[in-house]
Structures are given as C-alpha cells and as structure tokens.
Scaffold this active site. Sequence first.
Site, PDB file in Angstrom:
ATOM      1  N   CYS A  48      39.925  43.173  -6.321  1.00 51.05           N
ATOM      2  CA  CYS A  48      40.226  44.614  -6.069  1.00 51.05           C
ATOM      3  C   CYS A  48      41.011  45.168  -7.435  1.00 51.05           C
ATOM      4  CB  CYS A  48      41.010  44.788  -4.866  1.00 51.05           C
ATOM      5  SG  CYS A  48      39.885  44.397  -3.570  1.00 51.05           S
TER       6      CYS A  48
HETATM    7  C1  BEZ Z   1      39.574  40.407  -3.864  1.00 45.59           C
HETATM    8  O1  BEZ Z   1      39.663  41.567  -4.123  1.00 45.59           O
HETATM    9  O2  BEZ Z   1      39.984  39.510  -4.686  1.00 45.59           O
HETATM   10  C2  BEZ Z   1      39.337  39.939  -2.693  1.00 45.59           C
HETATM   11  C3  BEZ Z   1      39.541  40.231  -1.472  1.00 45.59           C
HETATM   12  C4  BEZ Z   1      39.407  39.935  -0.189  1.00 45.59           C
HETATM   13  C5  BEZ Z   1      38.502  38.534  -0.110  1.00 45.59           C
HETATM   14  C6  BEZ Z   1      38.499  38.064  -1.244  1.00 45.59           C
HETATM   15  C7  BEZ Z   1      38.699  38.634  -2.551  1.00 45.59           C
END
Ligand code: BEZ
Length: 212
Positions: free
Chosen positions: A45
């Site tokens: 994210c």
């Molecule tokens: C991420 O944004 O890195 C992420 C968020 C939730 C689960 C796995 C990765």
Amino acid sequence: MTIRLGDIAPDFTAETTEGTIHFHEWLGSSWGVLFSHPKDFTPVCTTELGTVARLKPEFDRRNVKVIGLSVDPLDAHGRWAADIAETQGHAPNFPMIADADRKVSDLYGMIHPNASDTMTVRSVFIIGPDKKLKLSLTYPASTGRNFEEILRVIDSLQLTAKFSVATPSDWKNGEDVIIVPSVSDEAAKEKFPGGWKTLKPYLRIVPQPRSS
Ligand code: BEZ
C-alpha cells in the site's frame, strides 16, 4: 453490495484527510477514481500511494479526481503520509477516506470475507461524470496495482464516450482504434471521412479520432 457497470456509484459522506467529503458533490462534473487498500502501514500500500501521488498530474490532466480509502482512522492516515513521503518521494496529494466503521467499504463491497473479514481488498472504481460506474477491478492484497493501466483505461473510456470506436488489446493513447460493429459502412463514411482499413467486415481499423 455488488455494483455493476452502468449503476450509479453510491453516494456517501465520509471523513477524509482533506475534510468531510460528500462524494457526488465532491466529484462535481469530473471523472473519479475511488480505490481501496487493505490497511495503513503496510508495504505494498505504501508503494501504491506513492505511485498515485506521483501520477496525480496525469489524473488532473484527464479531469479525474482521485480518492483513496482504508479502514484505518484519520490519525493513522496522517502519520503514515510521512512514511510514504520519506520512502516513495511523494506524499499523498489526494484525499484518503478514513473508513473505520467500514460504511463506504460495505457500500462498495470492498470487504471480501474469503480474503479478510477486516481489511478491504484492492478495489478500483472508475466513475464517469454521469456518476455511473465505468470500470471495477479487484486485486488481492499481495499484488500492487498498475496505475498506468488505470490511466490507459481512462483514456479509452474518455475516447469511446465521444466517438463510435472501441480500443483494441494493449491500445495506448494515439494508436489506431476500431470502429464499433453497430456503425454501418454507410454511417462510417460520414463519421470517418478519412477512411479506414477493413481486415474483416467486423474488424475495421481507423486512426484515433481527435476532439476538435
Ligand atoms: C501490503 O499492502 O503490503 C499488504 C497489505 C495486506 C496484506 C498483505 C500485504
């Protein structure tokens, strides 16, 4: 709730990093991109939000307002923005909805219990100036999205809203397009006076029309 292409994108009022937003009023006559990500302070994210911030001038150029969403509260969004600026070189420059009560996530079906009961999936909704849904995408948490592709789709949507054309596989702005099958050759002569190439009666290629 399942929202289908052509449905009116549900309206809502939400707290965001840029104040309270009444969604339809905020969109005004612009196009809109509403996208969710699973959670604040997560690695994928963080990269996505940096990318969208970097591409903001490209969205502006196309008259598209961008708004993000996650199920964390406003203060978390604020603290996370500093990390995004530090690691990605671009701080978020668009509003981020703090959807701690999951009101908007539920309205748009962004929580998928098979993936997680608490986190939103990576949804993208492209909304036209008529407030109708033009595209929806759902990505899993582990795969960051390609926002150049979102811009490419917007180029296609904006072109095909104006002209009787469709865009072929892998098309990019400026490349040849396809005359839609509902336009007869007779009608095409008027619409495309410069002519076209017929590969099959149903596959007619024409240079991309330009707005005057
Ligand atoms: C991420 O944004 O890195 C992420 C968020 C939730 C689960 C796995 C990765």
